[in-house]
Design an enzyme around this catalytic site. Structure first.
Site: not given
Length: 383
Positions: A46, A131, A173, A177, A202, A205, A236
């Site tokens: 990541n 997640h 998100e 992910s 969130d 990423h 990440k």
């Protein structure tokens, strides 16, 4: 015999090709990884901008540990500086640091709905692909949990319209992910406003890799309307560890009173905080790295299309290939390892049943030859 269930469940995982194992990594960069004295091309990291390969050089040294909770003596100048910088960049009123993104996500949701009387009149609306940390937080809170189909605004709208809750929290998100696609943030913000709800994002990423200056999925919203709660993580693209929760001063003050993870955990290391701040400042001007990452993403997608490899719809560094069967996915990953390519076989319960996949992550460190080599051997591995 007591605890016989442990062996039973392990055997079941083994039979279903779902048993998880750890690998001792001897050395890793954004481009390569060495395991058991063999070096592979690394397509499972990541570290999207390959900053993990670069040292952070600071003129002053800080203590390794903070020695106590942030509410005792652990909150030091280095943590405050990192929080202030992030607040200034985004325009939030306050922030608080956590030692992991999982802790940040789950504990914020639990703490927000810690009052049982208020929680009885509250509902959490979560994207079905959120997640585990977000789902766990909601499941362990006192509020009702309502799931909506992935990125399905009509389904979310229907759920919101049917809800009689006074306090509504929508959670999604920035970049998902396991699928690599992005959330429709502007539309989610509009729905939240229409239904007098809060929005929590969130952006684990997205932060660092997306946006003109690496501020992530929400950078384009800074001059407009930001989510009520934004969680960014440093493990990440920042190539560090820990996380930060941003929101209004009143919200963060509330978290300071009722967030048990924050209250009862040793605060982030001041050394980690100072290094993370330096790295984030470097990311702000790392346009060359983001350009290289985007070029690598485009090259991979083009080559995959040329070779009829069915990659999920994603324009981010996460490029999944869904094979379905867990055993077949493990076999494909093993075939790739034989060709010097390290890929992770993602299987249930991380993803839904019958959606096991090879999760390819691209970085700025990969060369055109690396990506060509990957695609060449993907063809044989998934045939």
């Amino acid at each position: 015999m007591p605890f016989d269930f442990i062996n039973t469940h392990l055997q079941a995982r083994q039979q279903d090709a779902l048993l998880r194992k750890r690998h001792v990594v001897q050395h890793a960069t954004a481009r390569t990884i060495t395991v058991n004295n063999k070096t592979y091309l690394n397509f499972a990291s990541n570290d999207y901008l390959s900053f993990g390969d670069e040292a952070v050089n600071l003129n002053d040294s800080h203590a390794l540990g903070s020695h106590s909770s942030a509410l005792v003596t652990g909150y030091q100048a280095q943590q405050k500086s990192l929080e202030q910088y992030l607040c200034e960049q985004f325009g939030y009123g306050a922030a608080m640091l956590f030692n992991s993104g999982f802790s940040a996500n789950s504990s914020v949701i639990k703490a927000l709905f810690q009052d049982k009387a208020a929680a009885q009149n509250s509902a959490i609306f979560q994207d079905k692909l959120n997640h585990a940390s977000l789902i766990d937080g909601a499941m362990h809170s006192n509020a009702a949990l309502v799931r909506f189909n992935h990125n399905d605004l009509n389904h979310l709208r229907s759920r919101l319209e049917k809800s009689k809750a006074q306090n509504k929290l929508i959670i999604s998100e920035g970049v998902f992910s396991m699928d690599g696609d992005t959330a429709p943030l502007k539309e989610l913000l509009a729905l939240a406003k229409q239904h007098n709800a809060w929005l929590m994002i969130d952006d684990a990423h997205g932060f660092g890799a997306l946006g003109k200056t690496g501020l992530g999925s929400c950078e384009a919203l800074i001059t407009q309307t930001l989510p009520d709660i934004l969680v960014i993580t440093f493990g990440k693209a920042v190539a560090s560890s820990g996380a930060c929760v941003l929101g209004s001063k009143q919200f963060i003050d509330y978290m300071l009173q009722f967030n048990r993870d924050y209250t009862y955990s040793t605060a982030m290391s001041p050394l980690m905080a100072s290094h993370t701040l330096a790295r984030i400042k470097s990311i702000k001007t790392a346009n060359d790295k983001r350009d290289k990452l985007n070029a690598n993403i485009a090259l991979f997608k083009q080559l995959a299309k040329t070779h009829n490899i069915a990659v999920m719809e994603s324009n981010t560094a996460i490029q999944p290939i869904v094979l379905g069967c867990a055993e077949q996915t493990l076999q494909a990953a093993d075939k790739l390892k034989q060709q010097g390519i390290w890929l992770t076989a993602i299987r249930p319960p991380t993803v839904a049943h019958n959606t096991s996949r090879l999760r390819i992550t691209l970085t700025a460190a990969h060369t055109e030859q690396d990506i060509t080599h990957l695609v060449k051997h993907l063809v044989g591995a998934i045939a």
